[in-house]
Every structure is written in structure tokens, then in C-alpha cells.
Design a protein around this motif. Structure first.
Motif, PDB file in Angstrom:
ATOM      1  N   GLU A 146      87.837  52.359  43.288  1.00 41.00           N
ATOM      2  CA  GLU A 146      86.999  52.909  44.562  1.00 41.00           C
ATOM      3  C   GLU A 146      87.956  53.749  45.463  1.00 41.00           C
ATOM      4  O   GLU A 146      87.672  54.445  46.291  1.00 41.00           O
ATOM      5  CB  GLU A 146      86.695  51.618  45.065  1.00 41.00           C
ATOM      6  CG  GLU A 146      85.647  50.808  44.559  1.00 41.00           C
ATOM      7  CD  GLU A 146      84.917  49.684  45.274  1.00 41.00           C
ATOM      8  OE1 GLU A 146      84.643  49.928  46.442  1.00 41.00           O
ATOM      9  OE2 GLU A 146      84.976  48.503  44.909  1.00 41.00           O
ATOM     10  N   LEU A 147      89.303  53.361  45.619  1.00 40.03           N
ATOM     11  CA  LEU A 147      90.177  53.952  46.264  1.00 40.03           C
ATOM     12  C   LEU A 147      90.489  55.477  45.910  1.00 40.03           C
ATOM     13  O   LEU A 147      90.604  56.375  46.717  1.00 40.03           O
ATOM     14  CB  LEU A 147      91.591  53.508  46.796  1.00 40.03           C
ATOM     15  CG  LEU A 147      91.592  52.163  47.296  1.00 40.03           C
ATOM     16  CD1 LEU A 147      93.018  51.397  47.498  1.00 40.03           C
ATOM     17  CD2 LEU A 147      91.107  52.305  48.850  1.00 40.03           C
ATOM     18  N   GLU A 148      90.379  55.565  44.811  1.00 43.70           N
ATOM     19  CA  GLU A 148      90.763  56.939  44.005  1.00 43.70           C
ATOM     20  C   GLU A 148      89.416  57.841  44.589  1.00 43.70           C
ATOM     21  O   GLU A 148      89.762  59.134  44.673  1.00 43.70           O
ATOM     22  CB  GLU A 148      90.810  56.994  42.657  1.00 43.70           C
ATOM     23  CG  GLU A 148      92.193  56.393  42.279  1.00 43.70           C
ATOM     24  CD  GLU A 148      92.261  56.118  40.764  1.00 43.70           C
ATOM     25  OE1 GLU A 148      93.548  56.452  40.065  1.00 43.70           O
ATOM     26  OE2 GLU A 148      91.340  55.603  40.083  1.00 43.70           O
ATOM     27  N   ALA A 149      88.153  57.125  44.565  1.00 51.55           N
ATOM     28  CA  ALA A 149      87.169  57.792  45.020  1.00 51.55           C
ATOM     29  C   ALA A 149      87.158  58.569  46.304  1.00 51.55           C
ATOM     30  O   ALA A 149      86.416  59.410  46.537  1.00 51.55           O
ATOM     31  CB  ALA A 149      85.867  56.978  44.707  1.00 51.55           C
ATOM     32  N   GLY A 180      93.974  62.387  54.196  1.00 51.88           N
ATOM     33  CA  GLY A 180      93.999  63.668  53.211  1.00 51.88           C
ATOM     34  C   GLY A 180      93.647  63.217  51.988  1.00 51.88           C
ATOM     35  O   GLY A 180      93.111  62.132  51.641  1.00 51.88           O
ATOM     36  N   LYS A 181      94.024  64.241  50.999  1.00 55.69           N
ATOM     37  CA  LYS A 181      93.766  63.821  49.600  1.00 55.69           C
ATOM     38  C   LYS A 181      95.122  63.494  49.006  1.00 55.69           C
ATOM     39  O   LYS A 181      96.005  64.403  49.030  1.00 55.69           O
ATOM     40  CB  LYS A 181      93.109  64.914  48.877  1.00 55.69           C
ATOM     41  CG  LYS A 181      92.482  64.582  47.372  1.00 55.69           C
ATOM     42  CD  LYS A 181      91.598  65.718  46.885  1.00 55.69           C
ATOM     43  CE  LYS A 181      91.109  65.189  45.484  1.00 55.69           C
ATOM     44  NZ  LYS A 181      90.453  63.885  45.534  1.00 55.69           N
ATOM     45  N   ALA A 182      95.217  62.464  48.068  1.00 55.14           N
ATOM     46  CA  ALA A 182      96.484  62.189  47.316  1.00 55.14           C
ATOM     47  C   ALA A 182      96.278  62.965  46.041  1.00 55.14           C
ATOM     48  O   ALA A 182      95.296  62.991  45.492  1.00 55.14           O
ATOM     49  CB  ALA A 182      96.736  60.631  47.336  1.00 55.14           C
ATOM     50  N   ARG A 183      97.629  63.454  45.717  1.00 58.40           N
ATOM     51  CA  ARG A 183      97.575  64.261  44.515  1.00 58.40           C
ATOM     52  C   ARG A 183      98.864  64.015  43.673  1.00 58.40           C
ATOM     53  O   ARG A 183      99.969  63.633  44.290  1.00 58.40           O
ATOM     54  CB  ARG A 183      97.602  65.703  44.392  1.00 58.40           C
ATOM     55  CG  ARG A 183      96.130  66.156  45.155  1.00 58.40           C
ATOM     56  CD  ARG A 183      96.091  67.770  45.066  1.00 58.40           C
ATOM     57  NE  ARG A 183      94.772  68.199  45.556  1.00 58.40           N
ATOM     58  CZ  ARG A 183      94.389  68.231  46.733  1.00 58.40           C
ATOM     59  NH1 ARG A 183      95.135  68.071  47.746  1.00 58.40           N
ATOM     60  NH2 ARG A 183      93.163  68.923  46.940  1.00 58.40           N
ATOM     61  N   LEU A 184      98.838  63.807  42.368  1.00 53.51           N
ATOM     62  CA  LEU A 184     100.217  63.586  41.597  1.00 53.51           C
ATOM     63  C   LEU A 184     100.430  65.083  40.904  1.00 53.51           C
ATOM     64  O   LEU A 184      99.500  65.858  40.659  1.00 53.51           O
ATOM     65  CB  LEU A 184      99.874  62.621  40.427  1.00 53.51           C
ATOM     66  CG  LEU A 184      99.723  61.214  40.792  1.00 53.51           C
ATOM     67  CD1 LEU A 184      99.283  60.266  39.466  1.00 53.51           C
ATOM     68  CD2 LEU A 184     100.885  60.819  41.193  1.00 53.51           C
ATOM     69  N   THR A 185     101.608  65.663  41.358  1.00 51.68           N
ATOM     70  CA  THR A 185     102.116  66.806  40.966  1.00 51.68           C
ATOM     71  C   THR A 185     103.002  66.863  39.671  1.00 51.68           C
ATOM     72  O   THR A 185     103.165  65.847  39.055  1.00 51.68           O
ATOM     73  CB  THR A 185     102.964  67.359  42.058  1.00 51.68           C
ATOM     74  OG1 THR A 185     104.419  66.654  42.155  1.00 51.68           O
ATOM     75  CG2 THR A 185     102.350  67.245  43.388  1.00 51.68           C
ATOM     76  N   ARG A 186     103.459  68.089  39.317  1.00 51.30           N
ATOM     77  CA  ARG A 186     103.924  68.185  37.948  1.00 51.30           C
ATOM     78  C   ARG A 186     105.313  67.640  38.030  1.00 51.30           C
ATOM     79  O   ARG A 186     105.891  66.941  37.257  1.00 51.30           O
ATOM     80  CB  ARG A 186     104.170  69.636  37.465  1.00 51.30           C
ATOM     81  CG  ARG A 186     104.913  70.069  36.269  1.00 51.30           C
ATOM     82  CD  ARG A 186     104.806  71.269  36.013  1.00 51.30           C
ATOM     83  NE  ARG A 186     105.474  71.800  34.944  1.00 51.30           N
ATOM     84  CZ  ARG A 186     106.817  72.044  34.848  1.00 51.30           C
ATOM     85  NH1 ARG A 186     107.569  72.293  35.834  1.00 51.30           N
ATOM     86  NH2 ARG A 186     107.455  72.465  33.544  1.00 51.30           N
TER      87      ARG A 186
END
Length: 335
Positions: A146-149, A180-186
Motif C-alpha cells: 500500500e505504501l509503495e502505491a 515525493g516519490k521514493a526510488r531505488l537507484t543503480r
């Protein structure tokens, strides 16, 4: 005054002794001469209770994952709390915990960084989060989805080959501290988060917490989760209490002939329950100071009980040093 300083100095020295007395022998009064022979080294195995990753194996070069410590005190107002007002209680509770862990990783004195940082990334086994919240892994998984959504967190499970088999390192969490939007980077995937083979060989696994909870109801504290997120593997102390610590309170009134046996019992037990066998002489010396009336029995008893509780909760990694600091703090006003 000089006499008090002298016995405290002797007590502090005992904490850093490189050799241990014969465990079969009774502990002598530290003020009497010590036999020079028959002592063997017994190194403390800190890895069984508190382990930091080797510096050469875990370079902290990612600005999202600096192992710099920080306050783990719960916050009254969380940065993105307003954004989650529409979320159910469960996902919001999970997000607040993840934010507290993320804030615990950031430097406590750098207000500018805490104000500007958007996303904090850390590795933490999902089952430890579940144990802390008192829910199942499946529930955490559902709340996490749900949090990822919402974009406020991003997660992935990392794997590593150990003995030719793929083993899970843990869950990689990217947590937003601002809207904001959380992202995992390389870079997050390339970061050497954990040497799983070393942790397996040392028995430093999250499964130890699962066992401790199943057998004794022990749960990881918030501070424990922050330490794991920093790469410091804290495992629960599940040793059973075999000696009544209340015996400390009767030491000043005990018959002189019975003191060596009782002090040997207490000193040996404390060194075992603190996983600090090398410092048995220190704990015995502490008990002798109580027996002679140089330290208040009630103070030492309370200090030992508090230290043992914090050690079991993973809040104290070096009990002997913690006790020494408390004794010094007590002695300084009198000086």
C-alpha cells in the motif's frame, strides 16, 4: 578520598586485564597479592552479541546509507505525516517506523541535511520489522504494498550467493522523509550492504530474533532496528538467569569466610551473562568493593540490573565499559 580513588583505579584496571584467573579458583580480594602463574588468555567473542562489519568489506560510500549513528528517540511530528492522513492505520504505522529508522541513520547534529534529505535507503530484514510491530510478515508485506502505491517507499529483496546457493540478504528500503516519490537507484543495488557468508558463519542472523521471540517473547527495539540498518548486527541475549542478583544487596553483611565463594559466583555469572568472560576479575572486584562498603550495594545492584536490561535489548554493546562510566560519574562529584 585518596582511598576511594585508589580502589576505583584498581577496579577500572581490572576491566582491561588481558588474562583471566583460573575459573575453578575463588576470587580473592583485589587488595591482596595475585598469584603470578597459571593464568591463560580467554578472548571475548564479541561477535556473538554485537558485530560491526569489517571496514574493508563494507565501504560506506553511498550518501543514502552512511553508518553515522544518530538519535533514535521517537519523533512527535514526522516529515510526511500530513501526506499519509488518508492511509489506513496499519500502513501509516509502518511508514512512521520506517521514517524513525531512517532518521536514526542521519547525523543528529546536521540540521541542514535533515531538512534537505529526501530519501534514505537502508537494508533491514522484513521479519525484524514484523517482530518489532508485533504482526506477521504477511501483514507487513500487505502494508508495504500500500505504501509503495503512494510512492512514499520503494523496496526490493536483495540476494547473494553463499555456497553456490542464492540467499536473501534482506529487504532494501527506500523511504521518503519529505513529499515525493521514493526510488531505488543503480548505486543502491551495487552498494555492498552485507557479507552474508560472514554473518552466517558467526550466527548473526535475523532468524536469531525469530527464535528468541518464539521461545522467550523477545522483540527487537527501535534502537536494534536502527543498528541493523547501520550494518551493526545485534542479536538477542537469551541466557537464562541462574543467579539471584539480589545477593549483591547482602554482600556487606555476609560472613567474611563466605565472601570469596559468593563473589566468585556473582563475578562468574556476570561475566557469562554479559558475554564478557575476559572481565570476570573486573566484576569480582566490583563485588568486593560492595562487600567492603566502598560502593553502595543498592546503587551497584540497580546499575547491574539496568545494564543487563539494556544489554538484552541491544542498547548496550560493552556492559563493562558502561558500568565504568557510571562509576566514574558517581565518583566525580565527590572529588
Amino acid at each position: 578520598m585518596d582511598q576511594n580513588k585508589s580502589f576505583l583505579q584498581d577496579l577500572y584496571k581490572a576491566l582491561f586485564q588481558d588474562n583471566e584467573e583460573n575459573p575453578e579458583a575463588q576470587d580473592r580480594d583485589p587488595k591482596t597479592p595475585t598469584p603470578p602463574d597459571g593464568e591463560a588468555k580467554n578472548p571475548v567473542q564479541d561477535g556473538l552479541t554485537y558485530t560491526s562489519p569489517p571496514k574493508g568489506c563494507f565501504p560506506q560510500n553511498s550518501p543514502k546509507a552512511l553508518s553515522v549513528g544518530g538519535s533514535t528517540s521517537p519523533r512527535t511530528t514526522l516529515p510526511v505525516g500530513d501526506v499519509c492522513k488518508g492511509l489506513p492505520d496499519g500502513p501509516r504505522k509502518l511508514l512512521e517506523l520506517l521514517q524513525e529508522i531512517a532518521l536514526g541513520i542521519l547525523p543528529p547534529g546536521n540540521r541542514d541535511l535533515r531538512r534537505k534529505v529526501g530519501t534514505v535507503v537502508f537494508l533491514l530484514p522484513l521479519e525484524m520489522v514484523a517482530l518489532h510491530l508485533g504482526i506477521t510478515r504477511q501483514t507487513v508485506w500487505a502494508w508495504k504494498k500500500e505504501l509503495e502505491a503512494t510512492g512514499l517507499i520503494a523496496t526490493d529483496v536483495l540476494y547473494s550467493k553463499v555456497d553456490g546457493k542464492d540467499r536473501a540478504l534482506g529487504t532494501l528500503w527506500a523511504v521518503r522523509l519529505r513529499p515525493g516519490k521514493a526510488r531505488l537507484t543503480r548505486d543502491d543495488y551495487l552498494h555492498p550492504w552485507r557479507n552474508l557468508g560472514l554473518d552466517i558463519s558467526n550466527g548473526i542472523l535475523s532468524y536469531r530474533w525469530v527464535q528468541a521471540h518464539k521461545e522467550r517473547g523477545i522483540q527487537p527495539t527501535l534502537d536494534t532496528l536502527v543498528l541493523w540498518a547501520q550494518g551493526k548486527r545485534v542479536v538477542p541475549n537469551t541466557k537464562s538467569v541462574a543467579v539471584d542478583l539480589g545477593l549483591i544487596l547482602v554482600l556487606p553483611e555476609l560472613e567474611e569466610a563466605k565472601l570469596p565463594m559468593m563473589i566468585t559466583l556473582l563475578g562468574t555469572y556476570l561475566s557469562q551473562v554479559f558475554d564478557d568472560h575476559l572481565s570476570r576479575r573486573f566484576y569480582a572486584g566490583l563485588m568486593w568493593s560492595v562487600a567492603r562498603g566502598e560502593l553502595p550495594a543498592q546503587f551497584v545492584f540497580s546499575l547491574i540490573v539496568r545494564t543487563l536490561r539494556d544489554y538484552k535489548d541491544g542498547l548496550v554493546s560493552r556492559p563493562g565499559a558502561y558500568i565504568v562510566r557510571a562509576l566514574k560519574a558517581m565518583d566525580e562529584p565527590a572529588a
